[in-house]
Structures are given as structure tokens and as C-alpha cells.
Design a protein around this motif. Structure first.
Motif, short mmCIF file in Angstrom:
data_model
loop_
_atom_site.label_atom_id
_atom_site.label_comp_id
_atom_site.label_asym_id
_atom_site.label_seq_id
_atom_site.Cartn_x
_atom_site.Cartn_y
_atom_site.Cartn_z
N GLY A 70 -57.41 15.71 -15.72
CA GLY A 70 -56.26 14.82 -15.47
C GLY A 70 -56.25 14.26 -14.07
N ASP A 71 -56.44 15.11 -13.08
CA ASP A 71 -56.46 14.64 -11.69
C ASP A 71 -57.73 13.84 -11.40
OD1 ASP A 71 -54.00 15.55 -10.64
OD2 ASP A 71 -54.78 17.59 -10.50
N ALA A 72 -58.87 14.29 -11.95
CA ALA A 72 -60.13 13.60 -11.70
C ALA A 72 -60.09 12.17 -12.23
CB ALA A 72 -61.29 14.37 -12.33
N ILE A 73 -59.51 11.98 -13.41
CA ILE A 73 -59.39 10.64 -13.99
C ILE A 73 -58.53 9.75 -13.10
CG2 ILE A 73 -58.40 9.36 -15.92
CD1 ILE A 73 -59.31 11.75 -17.71
N ALA A 74 -57.41 10.28 -12.63
CA ALA A 74 -56.54 9.50 -11.75
C ALA A 74 -57.27 9.12 -10.46
CB ALA A 74 -55.27 10.30 -11.44
N ASN A 75 -58.06 10.05 -9.92
CA ASN A 75 -58.79 9.77 -8.68
C ASN A 75 -59.76 8.61 -8.85
OD1 ASN A 75 -57.48 11.78 -7.27
ND2 ASN A 75 -59.11 13.30 -7.56
N VAL A 76 -60.39 8.52 -10.02
CA VAL A 76 -61.34 7.43 -10.25
C VAL A 76 -60.60 6.13 -10.55
CG1 VAL A 76 -63.17 6.58 -11.77
CG2 VAL A 76 -63.21 8.95 -10.96
N LEU A 77 -59.57 6.18 -11.37
CA LEU A 77 -58.83 4.96 -11.71
C LEU A 77 -58.26 4.28 -10.48
CD1 LEU A 77 -56.86 5.96 -14.95
CD2 LEU A 77 -58.80 4.38 -14.78
N TYR A 78 -57.80 5.07 -9.53
CA TYR A 78 -57.16 4.50 -8.34
C TYR A 78 -58.10 4.40 -7.14
CZ TYR A 78 -52.68 4.29 -10.65
OH TYR A 78 -51.66 3.95 -11.52
N GLY A 79 -59.41 4.61 -7.37
CA GLY A 79 -60.39 4.30 -6.35
C GLY A 79 -60.59 5.36 -5.29
#
Length: 748
Positions: free
Chosen positions: A559-568
Motif C-alpha cells: 500500500g505504501d510502496a504503491i503510493a510512493n511510486v504514484l506520487y514520484g
């Protein structure tokens, strides 16, 4: 017991001491006790009640058990070990196995995703943490790595391997073994690895699990064997036989496979264990009943029987009948005892039974942080129209899809030991990343499948709550209407890939495809977060989505890893290790295929009498090695140090790679070769090296490779690992389809 603690001893000295120790032990064992060491039952029924008084415990007291699997919890394992050591006649300790496939309680991305990092140091680190946690909870043996080459996306267990390439698969296999076993399993946080499934399991016909495998031996050696051998060369302590047949003989009873190849050719000196119940299943193959199957398995070189009890029930009688000799049993028993010796269990039977470790070393903040970092490096950006990603942070988001708020589905297959309540969903991760000031509207949007029975069969142990299709679709469209961007979390749920999870239709399931079509119809940009354990047919999604980020199943911290990639916060750097087809009719599809006498000359149209389809091209939708970045890398001209080399010379290859974009990034530069004329036909290209380079924006890196004659070798028609003088193509680029080609000659 002091033998393995003595310092100043050579390896030969230690081996001699181990041999004397085990000679003495075997001389005191009854035939039944020897067979007991070769027997591996499951302890999965020890969920509640007294371990001490269980049926398994009584078998341990009698010396009829060599190890156990599927027991979770150091307290239970410690009690079973105590019974073995203190209440059996000879006090031989147990080896305790578990499917620690991609983490224990801290779950890392599924192995297929891990391979897409192309980072063997990272993979070894994940295996090291997995060993630390598993050993802290009593486990001393993991049924990993799974190194089967898979080129058919219908096979669910492609999720457990490293994709379609034997070279990359070999590097990854070695990394797992090093990570699990550490410094020769000396430490109490190092465990024994078990390489599986030997052999060829990933080539099952029609992609159906447990199915027939049939191929030439040349293809075995050149296309499939390399990762198994690499794991053996790395020192793997055990090997698991596969369910399939090889040359018409079940692998578990295949002497050519287990003795001629594994032991005599490759020098493997560990022990071989069956897969679950595979000895008994030989009767279903039409090969042999339990007694004869057990005898044939032992003769072939199988040392330990998992679950079937074929050895325990029949081998004594087979010795009396003269079907097998007791010396064969002695040999198999010795190998298992040697494994326990090397694990240090004779010196300290409770080496893996420290209850304090279990309280402090499982699912720690440090391990979770590593899992989060690793997960982000496995994601593959497959499409990014007009650079819609990364998100700026001020967009109004509609987050839809059945996997958008499904924390129990983040980990994927083979993660039964984790507590999913401790994980966070995509929805949680995005909210945590942007805070309360950014609008994120969530709607489930659809079920996994329209049909409830189909979904029930697919979801396995982690079902998702079903809803009304029409109502959920309306909620999704309402959310989309007030958004700037739609993020659709769709694909497979966690148990739709893995063991016994073959699929004949590898598109995103029907209910979710309908949801996507409706979302595309809004005119709003749709970013797909793709959850999957295999390549999928994404022809619809690739045409209409603004972006596709393949997040596989990213583990505890997805969950956190996906957010980190989506927001650069993290620039995606994953690269595919398996080809994605344009349609199911292309499967199996893989980059390193042989050419035909009539190769297709134009993939844009049908060519009569060429090797192609009337209705589809030969090329994959997304090729092996493919992956985008938030930045843009430009390759300069490839240079070779010479265009002719002799057998004792090396070839240096250099290519400048420039980061022309706006973000720092990691590029995976890939080098392929083709042997144009050889004793047997060779693939159109084969990966032979790669380098991952970090390139700051605006900078150029000169990436160099050194090739020797060893990089050009293959197995010829007589089984020799060799190469002839002749012409070679050399190809360098960002993926297997986009390469610059140079030519060189190998001379005597």
C-alpha cells in the motif's frame, strides 16, 4: 556434539568427522528408525489441543519421523523437538520445513515480481530477512527457491518463479540460496534452502498444473536446467522433485534425473525430498502402486517422502522381498542426517527454538521498511501517456476497483503465515501519502467475477465481500464524475495465481473489464494499478488506459510502496522477466525462441507461407526486459573493442546512456547474443549480461560489458557444453525487442 564447533579444521577434516559421527549413529539405528528419518509428515492439524499427546508426537517418540512441515509457532515446534530429542530412543532432532516463498511474516513481493527488479543483491537481502524471521519462529528449512522456467502464462505457478529466461533465472536462484543459507547455515538465523521443482515443472502442457511435460534433452539442458544447476552450485542443501513426468517417468522415480544428472553430473551432495504426496500419486499416473512406487523412488535417488507414508508403510517389506537393499536406505538416511549435522542440530537441537527471538524478530519496523523499498523496485510501468505519472499531489482522485481497499489481497500466493490485518490497502496508502486536504473518493466498482461460483473458486483463502454489480458500478461512476483522474485497482486477486491456479482466459476478469470500459467511457484519464501473478492479455487496457503500473502482489508494504511510486517519491525501475501476449492464442510466447525456416518478415500483416497467424502478429504486447521510467534514457552507438576474437580473448562492449528526462533514474542495460550457425539451432537472441546503472538527470553513463568464450557456450547435440568458431550477433538495448545489433566473429 563438539565436532562442528572445532576451529582450525579444513573442510575435509570436518567432512571426515561428520562421516564418523553419522556412521556411528546409523550403526545403532533399526531399519524402521532409518526409514523414519526418510518420512516427512505434515503437522498442519496441530492448530489447537495438546502437541504432546497428538498422533504426530507418538510417531516422533517411536523414531518414525525425520522432519515436519506446516507447523507454525516456535512453542509448538520446540515441544515437538523436545519429544524427538528427549523421548525417542536415539534422540535424533527434527528438521522443520515451511513454504517461506517470499517472506515469513514480513511478506516481500511474489517471486515473479522480485525477478522484475533484476537486482540479485536485493533478492538476496529479502531471502536473508525471510530466513531471520522463519528461524526465529522455529523453521529450519524452506521450500524455496522455485526456479522453474515458465513460458506459458496460463500456468498459475509462474508467480513463484523468475520468468522465462534461464540466465537471469540462474542468477536469481543463486541469490535466494545465499540469502537463506548465509554462512553455510552456521548461524541460528540461517536455514536450509530446497530448490524446486526438479525438473521442468514450468513447462506443463496447456499451462495446467500437475500436467505432463515432454521435451527433448537438448531443450532441457539449454532452456530449462540452468537455474537448478546454479542453485546446486550455490550450495543448496536440498532439492524437491516435481509432480510431472520426465521422459514418461514421474520425476520422483526418475533415476536419470535424480542420480545421473543431479548427483553424478552436477555433484549435488544434499538430499532429495518429494513434493506433497507425489509417491502415492504415481498410481494415478499409471506408473506404479504405493509399494512399487516407493521402491522405484528410492532406487531413483529420492531420500525423503513427503506425506504419502509410502516409505514407512512399504520399505521394510520391500527389503524382506529383496526388491531393494538396506544399503539404499542407509544411503538416503545418511543424506538426511548429514543435512541435520550441517544445520548444527546435533550440536544444538534447540538452535531454532528461542522463544525470545520470536517475540522480537518478526514483522519488525526495520524489516517492513526494507519490504517497502523492495516492493517499489519491482513495479513495472507499462504505459504512461503524456507523462500523466507521477501524480502532482493536488488532483482529485477517484479510486475504484475491487482491489483498491483489499488489504488481505496485497501479498499474493504463498503468504499464509502473515497477519493481513497488519497490512494496509492502496486506499490507506494513498490517504497516508497525500493527507486530508486532497480529495480521494473510493468505490469498489465491481466484483472480481460476475459469477459468484467462479469467484469463489478463484479467491481461495482470502475472499472479498461481494456486492451488487449495478449498484457498485453506479458508485464508481459517481466517484469518477467529480474527479480529475481515475485510478483503477484491478486484476487478479491473490489466489488466482499460484499452485492449482491455472487459467484458460488470461484477461482481466469479466466484471472488472466491464468496469474499465465504463470508466474509459467517462473521458477521464484512467490509471490502472494492475494486480497479477502472471502475464495477462492487456490489449483492451493498453489501448485505452492513460497509464498502467503493474504492481504484481507487492507484499506487506504494498500500500505504501504503491503510493510512493504514484506520487514520484520513487521512480519505477522494474523490467519484465516474462513476455505479455497480445492474445491468449500467442501463448506460449517468449523472447528466446528458435527461428523457423520461414520466419515472419512483417508483423503488421499476414504473410502466406510464413510462420505467423492470420489474425494476430507474432510480437508480444510487452516484451521481455520492457519497462518505462518517469525519465527518458537515450542510447548512443554501441562500440566493440574488436570484431574478431579468439577463444582466449575477451570482447569489450560499451554503450553511452544519457538521461534526457527530468528525473534521476535507474536503467537496466541489457546485452543479448545470437549464435548464427551452430551444431544445433540456437535462439534468435539470448540474454548474456545486463547492468543496472543509476543516472542523474542530464548525465551520461558509459556502460561496459566484457564477454568471454564462456558466455557463448551451449549444449550441443552430444551433450557437451561447448562453442564452435563462427559468426555471432551482439545486441544491446533497454529490452529484448529494442536493440542495436553488431556482428563479431569467434576464431580458433
Amino acid at each position: 556434539m563438539l565436532l562442528i564447533l572445532l576451529t582450525g579444521c579444513t573442510a575435509t577434516d570436518k567432512d571426515a568427522k561428520m562421516e564418523r559421527y553419522i556412521d556411528n549413529l546409523i550403526s545403532r539405528m533399526t531399519l524402521r528408525e532409518k526409514i523414519g528419518q526418510m518420512t516427512l509428515p505434515t503437522g498442519g492439524d496441530l492448530v489447537s489441543g495438546s502437541v504432546k499427546n497428538s498422533e504426530l508426537s507418538e510417531s516422533i517418540r517411536k523414531g518414525e519421523v525425520g522432519g515436519i512441515l506446516n507447523v507454525k509457532g516456535v512453542e509448538k515446534i520446540s515441544e515437538l523437538q523436545r519429544i524427538a530429542v528427549e523421548e525417542s530412543r536415539l534422540g535424533i532432532p527434527l528438521i522443520v520445513g515451511a513454504d517461506v516463498v517470499h517472506g515469513y511474516e514480513t511478506i516481500f513481493p511474489i517471486p515473479l515480481a522480485m525477478s522484475c527488479s533484476w537486482d540479485t543483491t536485493l533478492i538476496e537481502r529479502a531471502a536473508r530477512i525471510s530466513a531471520i524471521e522463519a528461524s526465529a519462529d522455529g523453521v529450519s528449512w524452506t521450500y524455496s527457491p522455485m526456479v522453474d522456467i515458465c513460458r506459458d502464462a496460463r500456468w498459475g505457478r509462474t508467480a513463484e518463479g523468475a520468468g522465462e529466461d534461464p540466465y537471469l533465472g540462474s542468477l536469481i536462484a543463486s541469490a535466494y540460496v545465499r540469502g537463506y543459507q548465509g554462512d553455510n547455515m552456521k548461524g541460528d538465523d540461517e536455514i536450509m534452502s530446497c530448490v524446486k521443482h526438479f525438473a521442468l515443472y514450468g513447462a506443463s502442457e496447456s499451462g495446467r498444473d500437475y500436467n505432463v511435460v515432454d521435451m527433448s534433452r537438448n531443450r532441457m539442458y539449454n532452456g530449462y536446467f540452468a537455474p537448478y544447476k546454479a542453485a546446486v552450485d550455490a550450495g543448496a542443501g536440498s532439492v524437491m522433485s516435481s509432480f510431472n513426468t520426465v521422459d514418461g517417468i514421474p520425476a520422483t522415480a526418475n533415476k536419470w534425473l535424480l542420480t545421473d544428472v543431479l548427483r553424478n553430473e552436477w555433484g549435488f551432495d544434499g538430499f532429495v525430498v518429494t513434493d506433497y504426496n507425489s509417491i502415492d500419486e504415481m498410481r494415478m499416473h499409471g506408473y506404479a502402486g504405493l509399494k512399487e512406487a516407493s521402491a522405484r523412488a528410492l532406487i531413483a535417488g529420492t531420500d525423503m517422502d513427503m506425506v504419502s507414508y509410502g516409505y514407512m508403510k512399504t520399505l521394510e517389506e520391500s527389503v524382506k522381498d529383496g526388491r531393494i537393499s538396506e544399503s539404499l536406505i542407509d544411503k538416503a538416511c545418511r543424506r538426511i542426517l548429514e543435512a541435520k549435522y550441517r544445520l548444527g542440530l546435533f550440536d544444538n537441537p534447540y538452535k531454532y527454538c528461542d522463544v525470545l527471538r520470536a517475540k522480537t524478530e518478526l514483522f519488525t519496523p526495520e524489516h517492513r521498511q526494507v519490504a517497502r523499498e523492495i516492493a517499489a523496485k519491482t513495479f513495472v510501468l507499462m504505459k504512461n501517456k503524456d507523462n500523466i505519472l507521477p501524480l502532482k499531489g493536488n488532483e482529485r482522485i477517484a479510486l475504484v476497483g475491487p482491489l483498491a481497499d483489499a488489504r488481505n489481497n496485497m501479498c499474493g500466493t504463498w503468504s499464509m503465515g502473515c497477519e493481513t490485518d497488519e497490512h494496509i490497502s492502496v486506499y490507506d496508502g494513498l490517504k497516508r501519502a497525500v493527507g486530508a486536504d486532497v480529495s480521494i473518493r473510493y468505490a469498489k466498482g465491481s466484483n472480481i467475477y460476475y459469477d459468484a461460483d467462479t469467484e469463489k473458486g478463484a479467491v481461495g483463502i482470502r475472499p472479498l465481500e461481494r456486492g451488487d454489480d449495478a449498484k457498485m458500478l453506479k458508485e464508481a461512476l459517481d466517484a469518477a464524475s467529480s474527479s480529475d483522474i481515475i485510478i483503477a485497482a484491478v486484476g487478479e486477486c491473490s489466489e488466482m495465481s499460484g499452485e492449482s491456479a491455472s487459467r484458460s482466459d488470461i484477461r482481466i476478469p469479466d466484471a472488472q473489464r466491464s468496469l474499465l470500459k465504463a470508466l474509459f467511457g467517462t473521458g477521464k484519464p484512467v490509471i490502472i494499478l494492475l494486480f497479477t501473478g502472471r502475464p495477462l492479455d492487456l490489449s483492451l487496457e493498453s489501448e485505452h488506459a492513460a497509464a498502467i503500473l503493474n504492481v504484481w502482489f507487492g507484499g506487506s508494504e504494498a500500500g505504501d510502496a504503491i503510493a510512493n511510486v504514484l506520487y514520484g517519491k520513487v521512480n519505477p525501475s522494474g523490467r519484465l522477466t516474462t513476455s505479455f501476449p497480445r492474445s491468449i492464442g500467442q501463448v506460449p510466447i517468449y523472447y528466446n525462441h528458435m527461428n523457423t525456416g520461414r520466419p515472419d518478415s512483417d508483423d503488421t500483416k499476414f504473410n502466406r507461407y510464413g510462420s505467423n497467424y492470420i489474425d494476430e502478429s507474432n510480437t508480444p504486447l510487452y516484451p521481455f526486459g520492457y519497462g518505462l521510467s518517469y525519465t527518458e534514457f537515450k542510447y548512443g552507438d554501441v562500440c566493440m573493442s574488436r570484431d574478431t576474437i579468439s577463444f582466449n580473448e575477451k570482447l569489450e562492449v560499451t554503450v553511452p546512456v544519457t538521461n534526457n528526462g527530468n528525473y534521476d533514474g535507474i536503467e537496466t542495460v541489457q546485452l543479448y547474443i545470437r549464435d548464427l550457425y551452430a551444431d544445433v539451432c540456437r535462439p534468435v537472441k539470448e540474454l548474456r549480461s545486463f547492468k543496472q546503472v543509476f543516472i542523474p538527470r542530464g548525465k551520461t553513463e558509459n556502460v561496459s560489458f566484457i564477454l568471454s568464450v564462456e558466455d557463448l557456450k551451449y549444449y550441443d547435440s552430444t551433450g557437451n557444453f561447448t562453442v564452435e568458431s563462427g559468426d555471432f550477433d551482439l545486441m544491446v538495448g533497454p529490452n529484448s525487442s529494442n536493440v542495436q545489433c553488431k556482428h563479431f566473429y569467434l576464431s580458433k
